[in-house]
Design a protein around this motif. Sequence first.
Motif, PDB file in Angstrom:
ATOM      1  N   GLN A 113     -71.948  56.860  48.848  1.00 23.26           N
ATOM      2  CA  GLN A 113     -72.276  58.390  48.255  1.00 23.26           C
ATOM      3  C   GLN A 113     -73.349  58.373  47.292  1.00 23.26           C
ATOM      4  O   GLN A 113     -73.923  57.309  47.003  1.00 23.26           O
ATOM      5  N   CYS A 114     -73.345  59.620  46.755  1.00 23.53           N
ATOM      6  CA  CYS A 114     -74.481  59.696  45.733  1.00 23.53           C
ATOM      7  C   CYS A 114     -74.311  58.687  44.455  1.00 23.53           C
ATOM      8  O   CYS A 114     -73.123  58.709  43.932  1.00 23.53           O
ATOM      9  N   GLY A 115     -75.263  58.033  44.121  1.00 23.40           N
ATOM     10  CA  GLY A 115     -75.136  56.899  43.058  1.00 23.40           C
ATOM     11  C   GLY A 115     -74.712  55.747  43.398  1.00 23.40           C
ATOM     12  O   GLY A 115     -74.571  54.995  42.542  1.00 23.40           O
ATOM     13  N   ASP A 116     -74.245  55.464  44.672  1.00 23.47           N
ATOM     14  CA  ASP A 116     -73.709  53.905  45.064  1.00 23.47           C
ATOM     15  C   ASP A 116     -75.173  53.406  45.513  1.00 23.47           C
ATOM     16  O   ASP A 116     -75.957  53.819  46.191  1.00 23.47           O
ATOM     17  N   PRO A 117     -74.960  52.152  45.018  1.00 26.00           N
ATOM     18  CA  PRO A 117     -76.356  51.353  45.505  1.00 26.00           C
ATOM     19  C   PRO A 117     -76.157  51.138  46.848  1.00 26.00           C
ATOM     20  O   PRO A 117     -75.226  51.233  47.821  1.00 26.00           O
ATOM     21  N   GLY A 118     -77.407  50.888  47.537  1.00 34.62           N
ATOM     22  CA  GLY A 118     -77.799  50.719  49.023  1.00 34.62           C
ATOM     23  C   GLY A 118     -77.483  49.451  49.135  1.00 34.62           C
ATOM     24  O   GLY A 118     -77.094  48.195  48.484  1.00 34.62           O
ATOM     25  N   SER A 119     -77.494  48.903  50.580  1.00 32.33           N
ATOM     26  CA  SER A 119     -77.325  47.403  51.195  1.00 32.33           C
ATOM     27  C   SER A 119     -78.480  46.469  50.846  1.00 32.33           C
ATOM     28  O   SER A 119     -78.602  45.732  50.371  1.00 32.33           O
ATOM     29  N   TYR A 120     -79.660  47.029  51.393  1.00 34.48           N
ATOM     30  CA  TYR A 120     -81.064  46.343  51.278  1.00 34.48           C
ATOM     31  C   TYR A 120     -82.034  47.183  51.612  1.00 34.48           C
ATOM     32  O   TYR A 120     -81.984  48.206  52.255  1.00 34.48           O
ATOM     33  N   ILE A 121     -83.330  46.865  51.271  1.00 36.03           N
ATOM     34  CA  ILE A 121     -84.355  47.230  51.791  1.00 36.03           C
ATOM     35  C   ILE A 121     -85.110  46.483  52.859  1.00 36.03           C
ATOM     36  O   ILE A 121     -85.149  45.339  52.902  1.00 36.03           O
ATOM     37  N   HIS A 122     -85.598  47.015  53.777  1.00 38.95           N
ATOM     38  CA  HIS A 122     -86.138  46.321  55.025  1.00 38.95           C
ATOM     39  C   HIS A 122     -87.656  46.693  55.156  1.00 38.95           C
ATOM     40  O   HIS A 122     -87.928  47.864  55.491  1.00 38.95           O
ATOM     41  N   PHE A 123     -88.389  45.678  55.324  1.00 40.40           N
ATOM     42  CA  PHE A 123     -89.822  45.661  55.620  1.00 40.40           C
ATOM     43  C   PHE A 123     -90.101  44.975  56.803  1.00 40.40           C
ATOM     44  O   PHE A 123     -89.337  43.947  57.098  1.00 40.40           O
ATOM     45  N   HIS A 150     -83.747  54.417  46.345  1.00 39.69           N
ATOM     46  CA  HIS A 150     -82.585  54.668  47.466  1.00 39.69           C
ATOM     47  C   HIS A 150     -81.458  53.456  46.908  1.00 39.69           C
ATOM     48  O   HIS A 150     -80.139  53.643  47.090  1.00 39.69           O
ATOM     49  N   LEU A 151     -82.105  52.231  46.965  1.00 40.63           N
ATOM     50  CA  LEU A 151     -81.364  51.089  47.024  1.00 40.63           C
ATOM     51  C   LEU A 151     -80.607  50.896  45.647  1.00 40.63           C
ATOM     52  O   LEU A 151     -79.312  50.669  45.620  1.00 40.63           O
ATOM     53  N   ARG A 152     -81.319  51.188  44.290  1.00 35.66           N
ATOM     54  CA  ARG A 152     -80.740  50.754  43.211  1.00 35.66           C
ATOM     55  C   ARG A 152     -79.758  52.040  42.620  1.00 35.66           C
ATOM     56  O   ARG A 152     -78.811  51.674  42.014  1.00 35.66           O
ATOM     57  N   TRP A 153     -80.449  53.324  42.753  1.00 36.88           N
ATOM     58  CA  TRP A 153     -79.526  54.294  42.243  1.00 36.88           C
ATOM     59  C   TRP A 153     -78.774  55.254  43.190  1.00 36.88           C
ATOM     60  O   TRP A 153     -78.369  56.143  42.652  1.00 36.88           O
ATOM     61  N   GLY A 154     -78.957  54.904  44.325  1.00 35.22           N
ATOM     62  CA  GLY A 154     -78.167  55.595  45.129  1.00 35.22           C
ATOM     63  C   GLY A 154     -78.771  57.115  45.405  1.00 35.22           C
ATOM     64  O   GLY A 154     -77.878  57.961  45.518  1.00 35.22           O
ATOM     65  N   VAL A 155     -80.032  57.448  45.403  1.00 31.12           N
ATOM     66  CA  VAL A 155     -80.385  58.607  45.702  1.00 31.12           C
ATOM     67  C   VAL A 155     -81.097  58.710  47.005  1.00 31.12           C
ATOM     68  O   VAL A 155     -81.303  57.881  47.840  1.00 31.12           O
ATOM     69  N   PHE A 156     -81.538  60.159  47.255  1.00 30.91           N
ATOM     70  CA  PHE A 156     -81.724  60.436  48.676  1.00 30.91           C
ATOM     71  C   PHE A 156     -83.262  61.331  48.717  1.00 30.91           C
ATOM     72  O   PHE A 156     -83.811  61.756  47.687  1.00 30.91           O
ATOM     73  N   ASN A 278     -82.473  69.461  51.573  1.00 36.96           N
ATOM     74  CA  ASN A 278     -82.731  67.974  51.731  1.00 36.96           C
ATOM     75  C   ASN A 278     -81.472  67.307  51.500  1.00 36.96           C
ATOM     76  O   ASN A 278     -80.285  67.740  51.089  1.00 36.96           O
ATOM     77  N   GLU A 279     -81.655  65.915  51.715  1.00 38.24           N
ATOM     78  CA  GLU A 279     -80.408  65.097  51.739  1.00 38.24           C
ATOM     79  C   GLU A 279     -80.019  64.995  50.284  1.00 38.24           C
ATOM     80  O   GLU A 279     -78.996  64.689  50.069  1.00 38.24           O
ATOM     81  N   GLN A 280     -80.978  65.077  49.238  1.00 40.55           N
ATOM     82  CA  GLN A 280     -80.801  64.705  47.772  1.00 40.55           C
ATOM     83  C   GLN A 280     -79.817  65.821  47.465  1.00 40.55           C
ATOM     84  O   GLN A 280     -78.612  65.532  46.618  1.00 40.55           O
ATOM     85  N   ASN A 281     -80.099  67.197  47.701  1.00 47.00           N
ATOM     86  CA  ASN A 281     -79.261  68.172  47.407  1.00 47.00           C
ATOM     87  C   ASN A 281     -77.900  68.297  48.042  1.00 47.00           C
ATOM     88  O   ASN A 281     -76.931  68.369  47.447  1.00 47.00           O
ATOM     89  N   VAL A 292     -79.277  61.512  38.547  1.00 51.45           N
ATOM     90  CA  VAL A 292     -78.308  60.578  38.882  1.00 51.45           C
ATOM     91  C   VAL A 292     -78.872  59.234  38.484  1.00 51.45           C
ATOM     92  O   VAL A 292     -78.022  58.436  37.837  1.00 51.45           O
ATOM     93  N   MET A 293     -80.361  58.965  38.152  1.00 51.60           N
ATOM     94  CA  MET A 293     -80.819  57.812  37.448  1.00 51.60           C
ATOM     95  C   MET A 293     -80.120  57.754  36.182  1.00 51.60           C
ATOM     96  O   MET A 293     -79.806  56.549  35.849  1.00 51.60           O
ATOM     97  N   ARG A 294     -80.132  58.634  35.386  1.00 53.97           N
ATOM     98  CA  ARG A 294     -79.503  58.613  33.998  1.00 53.97           C
ATOM     99  C   ARG A 294     -78.071  58.203  33.921  1.00 53.97           C
ATOM    100  O   ARG A 294     -77.546  57.637  33.086  1.00 53.97           O
ATOM    101  N   SER A 295     -77.163  58.537  34.978  1.00 55.73           N
ATOM    102  CA  SER A 295     -75.962  58.144  34.981  1.00 55.73           C
ATOM    103  C   SER A 295     -75.669  56.876  35.294  1.00 55.73           C
ATOM    104  O   SER A 295     -74.609  56.130  35.347  1.00 55.73           O
ATOM    105  N   SER A 296     -76.796  55.957  35.939  1.00 60.35           N
ATOM    106  CA  SER A 296     -76.620  54.794  36.358  1.00 60.35           C
ATOM    107  C   SER A 296     -76.269  53.673  35.406  1.00 60.35           C
ATOM    108  O   SER A 296     -76.658  53.977  33.935  1.00 60.35           O
TER     109      SER A 296
END
Length: 599
Positions: A113-123, A150-156, A278-281, A292-296
């Motif tokens: 959910q919002c604020g939850d870290p992601g699993s990984y970044i893929h390149f 996306h990964l660190r702060w769980g934003v969209f 959008n997804e963030q809202n 969201v970042m400030r609450s991390s």
Amino acid sequence: MLGLALKCESVFNTVKLESNSYQGLLVAINPEVAEDYRIVEAMKDMITEASQVLFTATHKRAYFGHVTILVPKTWTNGIYNSSHEESYNLADVLVASPNPMYGDNPYTLQYGQCGDPGSYIHFTPNYLTDDTFVNDYGPRGKTFVHEWAHLRWGVFDEAPTEGTDPFYWDNSQQIQATRCPTGLDGINVFYTSDNPVTYRTCQSSRNGLPEEGCVFVPYESQNVNVSLLSHQYIEQCYNLKCFKLMIFLLKVIEFCDDANQTLPTTSNNNAHNTEAPNEQNRLCGMRSVWSVMRSSVDFNGTNFPNDGISDVTPTFTVARARTFEKFVLVLDVSGSMNGDKIISMKKAASLFVTQFLPNGTKVGIVKFEYTATILQNLVVVDNNRDQLANVISNLVANGGTCIGCGILDGITVLGSDGEPAAGGNLIVLTDGEENQSPMVIDIRDEVLNTEVVVNSIFFGVSTANQDLQDLCDDTQGVWFFNDDMDSGALIQTFKQLSNLNDGDVYNEKFQIYGQSFSVPANEIVNGSVYVDSSIGNNTVFTFSYSSYDSPHVLLYSPSGSTFCSMVPPVDCAAYASVDTQFKTITFQVPGTAEHELKH
């Protein structure tokens, strides 16, 4: 009766933001990627560029410090450091072949959910080494920061994505493009050709919004510098379409924030757009990215802007993955394990060493009760599987419970091959609370200093040992609850723990079918298993049973061959291995299994 096997993975992340510097970032290259040092250099360049972008975007609150790049064990042409605790499955950033859903597009896997870290970044290797991708995504450093958010702060995303509307009516009944901020001005166009680039003015649809296929393109002159979650690609206009529209835009270098915040660059023009669909809202309840970042954990009361930092260049270590993995079984043989519990444990642990571990893996065995005893120092798993199973079969339950003793001896075994214990795996199985010193809490710091991974199985208990559970989390291990009423569930737990998770899917063992059921006396149960053309090498069928007498199992291949667990009045192509002590029946199918082998 069905048993319960519950796996709980830690959200613990080794990346820490300390004194404004991220330490512990791990990048891993998938084993199927051919050796190409350009990938390593491109990754270094991207993260170095991203570090400055991040420092600016966070208002001097964060940058990338030390980064480890883990290359596959098959890469042998370069000069690489030896890896210790690093492994592919723990990586924050992966370099792998294109995902069919995304192609070469960079993406972040987000389940939370919002604020939850992601699993990984893929390149992908193509993205990193082919500069034409910069035309679509802009500078790689900014793309990395976009994905890092996306990964660190769980934003969209704040720009339109699949499933979101690209245009909407705002509260003033004006047509707006989905973006952040609304201060980003532009024109709505419909491209009619890519080569040469031609376009026309968008027409209105039935609801008054621009027609499907219409896109928003920013104007040349702007008074905003956000948002990296909306239009991070804007640096200057590389895309041919942009050149035709004469768009040369101000750099997008920050994130949208609430209008009432006092950050240096926040103004109404840069403020978060709460109306955009959008997804963030949608997923963050109309909160801005910065909110969201400030609450991390990174910025909530810590890591304030630091004007004293002038150099944000990361340092890098390039290490090669270990050529083998190390496991030590740390098994509870206290008095409470007597009876069915120790029988189930011995059955599952024996399958772990005889079937689940790949050849070349190193394994050791420790038992604990009042004290701990090393039963087997590290050996390479090969033709010695039966000897290892015999060590397990001789276990007898009695005495107290000293989990700390078992863990310390397990660490000793992990280093018994003359190599560092770091990165090795302990699998601690216990059915109760510890009652002998040293306690787990007493050895915690010592264990953390060794950099080993502690995994635990809480067997037949309703409440875990909290200190042991915390130790698993702190060492990036996993812990399981297993109901002691179903030995099959425990077997599957050991199967999961045997997976190396090194990204090498070609040598990984997969379970494709599993079922528990009761068979009434003198009755027959039929079933089938579909084996498709993509799998089937070294196929094993394992049946475990709880009755006194071994059941008779027949396997039939699509071509009509019969595999038997005992001599029947039919011709059998091969016979199973029947272990009456552990009550298992094992069929090793030679070569590649035929499709739809049945039992």
